[in-house]
Design a protein around this motif. Sequence first.
Motif, short mmCIF file in Angstrom:
data_model
loop_
_atom_site.label_atom_id
_atom_site.label_comp_id
_atom_site.label_asym_id
_atom_site.label_seq_id
_atom_site.Cartn_x
_atom_site.Cartn_y
_atom_site.Cartn_z
N THR A 176 1.01 -1.00 0.06
CA THR A 176 -0.12 0.07 0.01
C THR A 176 0.80 1.33 -0.12
O THR A 176 2.04 1.23 0.62
N ILE A 177 0.69 2.31 -0.93
CA ILE A 177 1.50 3.53 -0.90
C ILE A 177 0.31 4.52 0.05
O ILE A 177 -0.41 4.85 -0.07
N ARG A 178 1.38 4.79 1.09
CA ARG A 178 0.78 5.61 2.07
C ARG A 178 1.09 7.24 1.83
O ARG A 178 0.40 8.12 2.04
N THR A 218 -0.91 1.71 -10.30
CA THR A 218 -0.48 1.86 -8.66
C THR A 218 -1.77 2.39 -8.16
O THR A 218 -2.47 3.38 -8.74
N ASP A 219 -2.17 1.60 -6.97
CA ASP A 219 -3.29 2.21 -6.18
C ASP A 219 -2.99 3.20 -5.02
O ASP A 219 -2.39 2.91 -4.36
N LEU A 220 -3.60 4.52 -5.26
CA LEU A 220 -3.13 5.40 -4.77
C LEU A 220 -4.45 6.08 -3.69
O LEU A 220 -4.56 6.94 -2.95
N SER A 221 -5.21 4.90 -3.81
CA SER A 221 -6.55 5.34 -2.86
C SER A 221 -6.45 5.38 -1.29
O SER A 221 -6.98 5.82 -0.71
N HIS A 222 -4.96 4.75 -0.89
CA HIS A 222 -4.75 5.01 0.58
C HIS A 222 -3.67 5.96 0.95
O HIS A 222 -3.27 5.94 1.67
N SER A 223 -3.30 6.62 -0.09
CA SER A 223 -2.20 7.68 -0.06
C SER A 223 -2.62 8.85 0.91
O SER A 223 -3.82 9.67 0.29
N ARG A 224 -1.92 9.18 1.90
CA ARG A 224 -2.35 10.42 2.76
C ARG A 224 -1.56 11.63 2.12
O ARG A 224 -2.12 12.78 2.62
N SER A 225 -0.52 11.44 1.44
CA SER A 225 0.35 12.63 0.90
C SER A 225 0.91 12.54 -0.53
O SER A 225 1.27 11.53 -0.83
N ILE A 226 0.45 13.29 -1.32
CA ILE A 226 1.26 13.39 -2.56
C ILE A 226 2.16 14.44 -2.64
O ILE A 226 1.81 15.83 -2.58
N THR A 227 3.37 14.57 -2.94
CA THR A 227 4.40 15.51 -3.27
C THR A 227 5.15 15.30 -4.58
O THR A 227 5.45 14.27 -4.97
N ILE A 228 5.16 16.40 -5.31
CA ILE A 228 5.90 16.56 -6.62
C ILE A 228 6.84 17.43 -6.71
O ILE A 228 6.72 18.57 -6.48
#
Length: 399
Positions: free
Chosen positions: A122-124, A144-154
Amino acid sequence: MKEILNLSYNDLPLHLKACLLYLSIFPENREIDIGRLVRRWIAEGFITGARGVSMEETARSYLSELISRNMVQPLHPNHDGIPTYCSVQPVMHDFIVCKSMEENFATLVGARHQDVSTSNSTIRRLSLQNSSKQDQPAARNESTDLSHSRSITIFGHASTMPRLDDLKVVRVLDLEGYDGQVCLDGLCKLLLLRYLSLRGTDVSELPAQIGDLRCLETLDVRSTKVKELPPSIVRLEKLTHLLAGSAKLPGGITKLKALQTLSCQAKMKSSVDVIQEINGLANLRELELSGDEKEVMFPGDGFRSLKQLYISCSSPLVTFEPSALPMVQELKLTFEKGLADGSSSVSGIENLSNLKHLFVKFSQHDAGAMATVNAARNAAQAILPNRPEITLTVAGRNY
């Protein structure tokens, strides 16, 4: 060396372990803005509030603890010796990246970490760092399943950004400095979002329904093409930090009762004076005004909690009435030039009874600039019993 770092890491309490691992999200050798870091920690839920102590104060105490253990390096101290940026040494950065991957704390894509994106776990937290074309499927949620991601940084030159539609639990969306195309479709469905930074991107307009993001605490659109904020923004009751930069505010901004930090144009979308509009924000601690407003006046009956004031304009007239800004400790005024008639641009500094630091800067040398510098010095020296520290600069020369 790894054994020593392991011992130091294992000696940390759980809350400091999370704060340290969080630094793996940032690229190696990156100078990290402490204000940005602290607000992100709070949005992630790492900081527990205590009675009489704000979450930001608690977060900064956590950072101070990591600095005292030599795990984080302080950078660019301000006039009080407090660091404004921090960084992690390469050896420590490699260590926390490995730890972060081992514990599935964060997923790094790009730079030296392209292989991380192939993980089935799981990607957190997802960090895209200068990724190449082969990483595009991960970024776009295609593989990739990002449905559980708490943060996205680019960061910077990442090849693409994820679609927002499936980020159901994301709390932090930080695109600061991303130089690719930003698509905000689905943004207003991110109902748990607490931190949104579009700073330095090509965004020119915010969604009209951004007011639906009722959990949002930080909104940063500085250095973008956004010219004015949507009226619905006044529904963001939890908004604490509104960093609008050169964007104009809508009417009704006084509904944002939780606001502590505000950066905006000195003019509003309507003809109402911005000072008059925000005068009643009881929790406002830091205010930054910019633009070409000709006159800015601070009345004696408002801004009772304001501690830091920054004004950056071409050539305005700034006035502080008696009893104005009773808690202000830091005043920074940046002008391009002085008034054409050669008189002082600023009056009433002597009314700022708690002032500790005064900065006045002019880009060019003229009679109005010198009149302002002299008047500011005399007024500041009249503040008793504690005279503030004074920094006066005209055309690159200190006075």
